[in-house]
Scaffold this motif. Structure first.
Motif, mmCIF file in Angstrom:
data_model
loop_
_atom_site.group_PDB
_atom_site.id
_atom_site.type_symbol
_atom_site.label_atom_id
_atom_site.label_comp_id
_atom_site.label_asym_id
_atom_site.label_seq_id
_atom_site.Cartn_x
_atom_site.Cartn_y
_atom_site.Cartn_z
ATOM 1 N N ASN A 149 23.865 -15.960 20.728
ATOM 2 C CA ASN A 149 24.379 -14.695 21.643
ATOM 3 C C ASN A 149 25.592 -13.962 20.986
ATOM 4 O O ASN A 149 25.793 -12.679 21.146
ATOM 5 C CB ASN A 149 24.953 -15.449 22.856
ATOM 6 N N SER A 150 25.981 -14.542 19.824
ATOM 7 C CA SER A 150 27.013 -13.562 19.005
ATOM 8 C C SER A 150 27.944 -12.845 19.859
ATOM 9 O O SER A 150 28.044 -11.613 19.699
ATOM 10 C CB SER A 150 26.081 -12.804 17.867
ATOM 11 N N GLN A 151 28.859 -13.522 20.562
ATOM 12 C CA GLN A 151 29.651 -13.010 21.472
ATOM 13 C C GLN A 151 30.930 -12.454 20.748
ATOM 14 O O GLN A 151 31.638 -13.466 20.012
ATOM 15 C CB GLN A 151 30.016 -13.754 22.727
ATOM 16 N N HIS A 152 31.541 -11.304 20.990
ATOM 17 C CA HIS A 152 32.562 -10.816 20.218
ATOM 18 C C HIS A 152 33.916 -10.868 21.168
ATOM 19 O O HIS A 152 33.550 -10.340 22.464
ATOM 20 C CB HIS A 152 32.483 -9.647 19.782
ATOM 21 N N ASN A 153 35.083 -11.482 21.146
ATOM 22 C CA ASN A 153 36.134 -11.182 21.854
ATOM 23 C C ASN A 153 37.195 -10.364 20.994
ATOM 24 O O ASN A 153 37.389 -10.597 19.714
ATOM 25 C CB ASN A 153 36.572 -12.550 22.043
ATOM 26 N N GLU A 154 37.588 -9.239 21.549
ATOM 27 C CA GLU A 154 38.438 -8.398 20.926
ATOM 28 C C GLU A 154 40.105 -8.815 21.096
ATOM 29 O O GLU A 154 40.522 -9.452 22.369
ATOM 30 C CB GLU A 154 38.391 -6.979 21.571
ATOM 31 N N THR A 155 40.886 -8.391 20.227
ATOM 32 C CA THR A 155 42.165 -8.874 20.189
ATOM 33 C C THR A 155 42.890 -7.928 21.435
ATOM 34 O O THR A 155 42.385 -6.892 21.669
ATOM 35 C CB THR A 155 42.732 -8.467 18.918
ATOM 36 N N THR A 156 44.056 -8.472 21.838
ATOM 37 C CA THR A 156 45.019 -7.740 22.640
ATOM 38 C C THR A 156 46.200 -7.619 22.062
ATOM 39 O O THR A 156 47.285 -7.128 22.884
ATOM 40 C CB THR A 156 45.075 -8.726 24.062
ATOM 41 N N LEU A 157 46.418 -7.757 20.821
ATOM 42 C CA LEU A 157 47.661 -7.677 19.832
ATOM 43 C C LEU A 157 47.532 -6.091 19.926
ATOM 44 O O LEU A 157 46.644 -5.308 19.688
ATOM 45 C CB LEU A 157 47.599 -8.066 18.681
ATOM 46 N N PRO A 158 48.807 -5.360 20.249
ATOM 47 C CA PRO A 158 48.454 -4.061 20.505
ATOM 48 C C PRO A 158 48.791 -3.203 19.328
ATOM 49 O O PRO A 158 49.806 -2.945 18.746
ATOM 50 C CB PRO A 158 50.120 -3.698 21.285
ATOM 51 N N SER A 159 47.606 -2.610 18.981
ATOM 52 C CA SER A 159 47.259 -1.617 17.681
ATOM 53 C C SER A 159 48.179 -0.460 17.668
ATOM 54 O O SER A 159 48.683 -0.095 16.677
ATOM 55 C CB SER A 159 45.819 -1.553 17.629
ATOM 56 N N MET A 160 48.384 -0.044 18.935
ATOM 57 C CA MET A 160 49.268 1.329 18.657
ATOM 58 C C MET A 160 50.665 0.790 18.575
ATOM 59 O O MET A 160 51.292 1.654 17.869
ATOM 60 C CB MET A 160 49.303 1.893 20.250
ATOM 61 N N LYS A 161 51.040 0.018 19.070
ATOM 62 C CA LYS A 161 52.710 -0.298 18.746
ATOM 63 C C LYS A 161 52.643 -0.879 17.306
ATOM 64 O O LYS A 161 53.926 -0.450 16.461
ATOM 65 C CB LYS A 161 52.854 -1.766 19.549
ATOM 66 N N ILE A 162 51.814 -1.215 16.777
ATOM 67 C CA ILE A 162 51.722 -1.921 15.345
ATOM 68 C C ILE A 162 51.401 -0.796 14.235
ATOM 69 O O ILE A 162 52.251 -0.428 13.243
ATOM 70 C CB ILE A 162 50.727 -3.054 15.011
ATOM 71 N N PHE A 163 50.460 0.076 14.767
ATOM 72 C CA PHE A 163 49.770 1.036 13.490
ATOM 73 C C PHE A 163 49.972 2.563 14.094
ATOM 74 O O PHE A 163 49.654 3.388 13.225
ATOM 75 C CB PHE A 163 48.432 0.705 13.465
ATOM 76 N N GLY A 164 50.260 2.600 15.189
ATOM 77 C CA GLY A 164 50.462 4.105 15.695
ATOM 78 C C GLY A 164 49.023 4.637 15.797
ATOM 79 O O GLY A 164 48.005 3.977 16.159
ATOM 80 N N ASN A 165 48.741 5.786 15.380
ATOM 81 C CA ASN A 165 47.312 6.406 15.108
ATOM 82 C C ASN A 165 46.663 6.130 13.921
ATOM 83 O O ASN A 165 45.867 6.753 13.584
ATOM 84 C CB ASN A 165 47.412 8.028 15.409
ATOM 85 N N TYR A 166 47.135 5.022 13.225
ATOM 86 C CA TYR A 166 46.668 4.966 11.875
ATOM 87 C C TYR A 166 45.883 3.591 12.039
ATOM 88 O O TYR A 166 45.967 2.811 12.805
ATOM 89 C CB TYR A 166 47.817 5.031 10.675
ATOM 90 N N LEU A 167 45.058 3.445 10.825
ATOM 91 C CA LEU A 167 44.538 2.021 10.686
ATOM 92 C C LEU A 167 45.131 1.096 9.726
ATOM 93 O O LEU A 167 44.543 -0.093 9.651
ATOM 94 C CB LEU A 167 42.899 2.282 10.286
ATOM 95 N N SER A 168 46.278 1.653 9.056
ATOM 96 C CA SER A 168 46.740 0.825 8.143
ATOM 97 C C SER A 168 48.230 1.242 7.949
ATOM 98 O O SER A 168 48.414 2.424 8.295
ATOM 99 C CB SER A 168 45.975 0.832 6.728
ATOM 100 N N ILE A 169 49.140 0.454 7.667
ATOM 101 C CA ILE A 169 50.588 0.704 7.602
ATOM 102 C C ILE A 169 51.051 0.082 6.209
ATOM 103 O O ILE A 169 50.354 -0.768 5.723
ATOM 104 C CB ILE A 169 51.230 0.271 8.472
ATOM 105 N N ASN A 170 52.090 0.614 5.723
ATOM 106 C CA ASN A 170 52.803 -0.238 4.650
ATOM 107 C C ASN A 170 54.190 -0.936 5.034
ATOM 108 O O ASN A 170 54.981 -0.229 5.654
ATOM 109 C CB ASN A 170 53.048 0.806 3.661
ATOM 110 N N ILE A 171 54.198 -2.087 4.996
ATOM 111 C CA ILE A 171 55.402 -3.087 5.174
ATOM 112 C C ILE A 171 55.857 -3.540 3.820
ATOM 113 O O ILE A 171 55.107 -4.289 3.280
ATOM 114 C CB ILE A 171 55.299 -4.030 6.242
ATOM 115 N N ASN A 172 56.892 -3.173 3.218
ATOM 116 C CA ASN A 172 57.707 -3.603 2.103
ATOM 117 C C ASN A 172 56.582 -3.673 0.946
ATOM 118 O O ASN A 172 56.548 -4.620 0.161
ATOM 119 C CB ASN A 172 58.041 -5.391 2.308
ATOM 120 N N ASN A 173 56.046 -2.484 0.680
ATOM 121 C CA ASN A 173 54.963 -2.168 -0.149
ATOM 122 C C ASN A 173 53.820 -2.857 -0.299
ATOM 123 O O ASN A 173 53.121 -3.028 -1.250
ATOM 124 C CB ASN A 173 55.736 -2.209 -1.559
ATOM 125 N N LEU A 174 53.499 -3.456 0.803
ATOM 126 C CA LEU A 174 52.110 -4.344 0.992
ATOM 127 C C LEU A 174 51.715 -3.669 2.173
ATOM 128 O O LEU A 174 51.877 -3.245 3.173
ATOM 129 C CB LEU A 174 52.542 -5.961 1.524
#
Length: 263
Positions: free
Chosen positions: A168-193
């Motif tokens: 059935n390959s069910q997908h469960n999505e995260t509820t970690l808040p992507s907007m709070k972490i990334f804003g409008n981006y798909l990646s961010i830089n923290i301490n050059n990582l």
């Protein structure tokens, strides 16, 4: 070993105590945000593991920063000075334990007490961090630390009895808040990582954002307990920086992600 024997019971007590399954306690959190973080044992301790070969390493030098992160964060004084209270545990890389509901036994007990749950593991050989967008019910069967699993690794004669694909390959999505972490981006830089939001596998039948090994499965099982709740629950894949000497950098990035989520 016969289950329920004295030796079996002793081993179970040791597992529960040493992994902190039974010592998680939020009773002293007061008004602080309560956070449950989980880590893993090192992956692929078998010395002829393809994983270790690909990493140019052997089993004796294999490490998993997620277990170290969990040990560091549990009742950490710096965290206690913040507005959150962290408790942690470390899960084994063993299909048998997962099939015996080791994750559900811990998470279900504390789900209604906490404000956030974040499972963590090593992001393979990748030197970046991933907040996984989803997890899949499909188990890929790569061998565990007891050499169980692995249709794809039959040349090693590993036991594949725990390899049970979910059609059935069910997908469960995260509820970690992507907007709070990334804003409008798909990646961010923290301490050059680099920290990415990975939702690239939402349409896959055999992989979640974190693949289809136990790091994917722990997120799937945890988000299944979460159900329709909007409580922040998800998985953070930790960068492989090539050496255990850089684990402090991994810890610092993890702490920053927690702060972004819980703020």
């Amino acid at each position: 070993m016969p289950q329920k024997s004295r030796l079996w019971k002793t081993i179970q007590i040791f597992e529960e105590q040493s992994r902190n399954y039974t010592n998680i306690d939020f009773s002293k959190a007061g008004n602080k945000k309560k956070i449950l973080i989980t880590g893993f044992d090192p992956f692929q301790l078998n010395p002829d593991s393809n994983f270790n070969t690909s990493m140019g390493d052997d089993a004796a030098n294999t490490f998993n920063p997620s277990g170290i992160v969990a040990l560091f964060l549990n009742k950490n004084q710096e965290s206690l000075n913040q507005n959150f209270y962290i408790q942690t545990c470390i899960f084994p890389v063993r299909y048998e334990d997962f099939d015996n509901n080791c994750v559900e036994n811990v998470v279900s007990k504390h789900f209604h007490d906490v404000d956030m749950i974040m499972t963590t593991s090593l992001n393979g050989g990748n030197n970046w961090f991933d907040v996984e967008g989803d997890a899949i019910s499909y188990r890929g069967g790569f061998h565990d630390n007891m050499c169980i699993g692995g249709q794809d690794y039959s040349e090693y004669n590993y036991n594949s009895s725990r390899f049970i694909p979910d059609v059935n390959s069910q997908h469960n999505e995260t509820t970690l808040p992507s907007m709070k972490i990334f804003g409008n981006y798909l990646s961010i830089n923290i301490n050059n990582l680099t920290v990415r939001f990975d939702n690239s596998k939402l349409n896959s039948l055999k992989e979640g954002g974190g693949g289809n090994y136990l790091s994917n499965e722990i997120m799937f099982r945890t988000t299944k307990i979460r159900g329709a709740s909007k409580k922040p629950v998800g998985h953070f894949h930790l960068a492989n920086l090539g050496t255990i000497a850089k684990v402090k950098e991994v810890i610092e990035v993890t702490k920053e992600i927690i702060k972004k989520i819980i703020s």
